[in-house]
Write a protein that holds these residues in place. Structure first.
Motif, PDB file in Angstrom:
ATOM      1  N   VAL A  25     -23.576  22.810   0.672  1.00 33.51           N
ATOM      2  CA  VAL A  25     -24.867  22.463   1.262  1.00 33.51           C
ATOM      3  C   VAL A  25     -25.012  23.236   2.562  1.00 33.51           C
ATOM      4  O   VAL A  25     -24.036  23.507   3.253  1.00 33.51           O
ATOM      5  N   HIS A  26     -26.247  23.614   2.871  1.00 37.56           N
ATOM      6  CA  HIS A  26     -26.551  24.376   4.090  1.00 37.56           C
ATOM      7  C   HIS A  26     -27.353  23.473   5.027  1.00 37.56           C
ATOM      8  O   HIS A  26     -28.545  23.674   5.210  1.00 37.56           O
ATOM      9  N   ASP A  27     -26.673  22.500   5.624  1.00 36.73           N
ATOM     10  CA  ASP A  27     -27.386  21.545   6.473  1.00 36.73           C
ATOM     11  C   ASP A  27     -26.842  21.507   7.903  1.00 36.73           C
ATOM     12  O   ASP A  27     -27.147  20.595   8.662  1.00 36.73           O
ATOM     13  N   LEU A  28     -26.079  22.497   8.275  1.00 35.06           N
ATOM     14  CA  LEU A  28     -25.561  22.587   9.637  1.00 35.06           C
ATOM     15  C   LEU A  28     -26.488  23.465  10.482  1.00 35.06           C
ATOM     16  O   LEU A  28     -27.309  24.206   9.929  1.00 35.06           O
ATOM     17  N   GLY A  31     -28.200  27.190   9.711  1.00 34.65           N
ATOM     18  CA  GLY A  31     -27.986  27.404   8.289  1.00 34.65           C
ATOM     19  C   GLY A  31     -26.521  27.409   7.875  1.00 34.65           C
ATOM     20  O   GLY A  31     -26.196  27.863   6.781  1.00 34.65           O
ATOM     21  N   ARG A  33     -22.952  26.363   6.437  1.00 34.44           N
ATOM     22  CA  ARG A  33     -22.684  25.676   5.175  1.00 34.44           C
ATOM     23  C   ARG A  33     -21.425  24.822   5.273  1.00 34.44           C
ATOM     24  O   ARG A  33     -20.569  25.037   6.127  1.00 34.44           O
ATOM     25  N   ARG A  34     -21.349  23.855   4.385  1.00 39.82           N
ATOM     26  CA  ARG A  34     -20.154  23.020   4.266  1.00 39.82           C
ATOM     27  C   ARG A  34     -20.026  22.584   2.820  1.00 39.82           C
ATOM     28  O   ARG A  34     -20.987  22.571   2.065  1.00 39.82           O
ATOM     29  N   ARG A  38     -19.361  14.315  -3.438  1.00 33.75           N
ATOM     30  CA  ARG A  38     -19.824  12.929  -3.436  1.00 33.75           C
ATOM     31  C   ARG A  38     -19.074  12.136  -4.502  1.00 33.75           C
ATOM     32  O   ARG A  38     -18.357  12.696  -5.318  1.00 33.75           O
ATOM     33  N   GLU A  99     -20.100   7.955   6.567  1.00 32.48           N
ATOM     34  CA  GLU A  99     -20.583   8.606   5.364  1.00 32.48           C
ATOM     35  C   GLU A  99     -19.845   8.083   4.147  1.00 32.48           C
ATOM     36  O   GLU A  99     -18.747   7.561   4.246  1.00 32.48           O
TER      37      GLU A  99
END
Length: 111
Positions: A25-28, A31, A33-34, A38, A99
């Motif tokens: 996912v690119h939510d940092l 842009g 990624r990490r 889940r 989380e």
């Protein structure tokens, strides 16, 4: 658990516990990624008595607080009995405790 003490709890349905396929996912910021993996089977995550995740979905409740490195973090780690090698409020694999994790986490209590 003890009345009056703070705790982070995961309610798990072990019959439904399954890991999903890891995804990037690119939510940092900027842009960045990490890698996220889940899991199904987590009924709820409860932090300081508030449900923060229900059936894998965030409720919007954020009862915790950010603890940065320094004197405050060191004093909180000592009060909670948490290892000094790991910041308070983080799982040993670097995931914030609030989380939905992909594994069962230890919980720490603090006054």
């Amino acid at each position: 658990m003890q009345v009056g003490l703070r705790a982070d709890l995961n309610v798990i349905d072990f019959a439904r516990l399954r890991l999903r396929t890891p995804e990037v996912v690119h939510d940092l910021p900027a842009g960045g990624r990490r890698l996220v993996q889940r899991a199904d089977g987590y009924v709820a995550t409860i932090v300081a008595g508030e449900v923060t995740y229900s059936s894998g979905e965030a409720t919007g409740a954020l009862p915790g607080r950010l603890v940065r490195s320094g004197a405050e973090a060191a004093s909180l780690r000592g009060a909670a009995g948490v290892s000094a090698r790991r910041p308070l409020g983080s799982h040993r694999y670097g995931m914030p405790i609030g989380e939905v994790p992909s594994c069962v986490c230890r919980t720490a209590t603090m006054p």
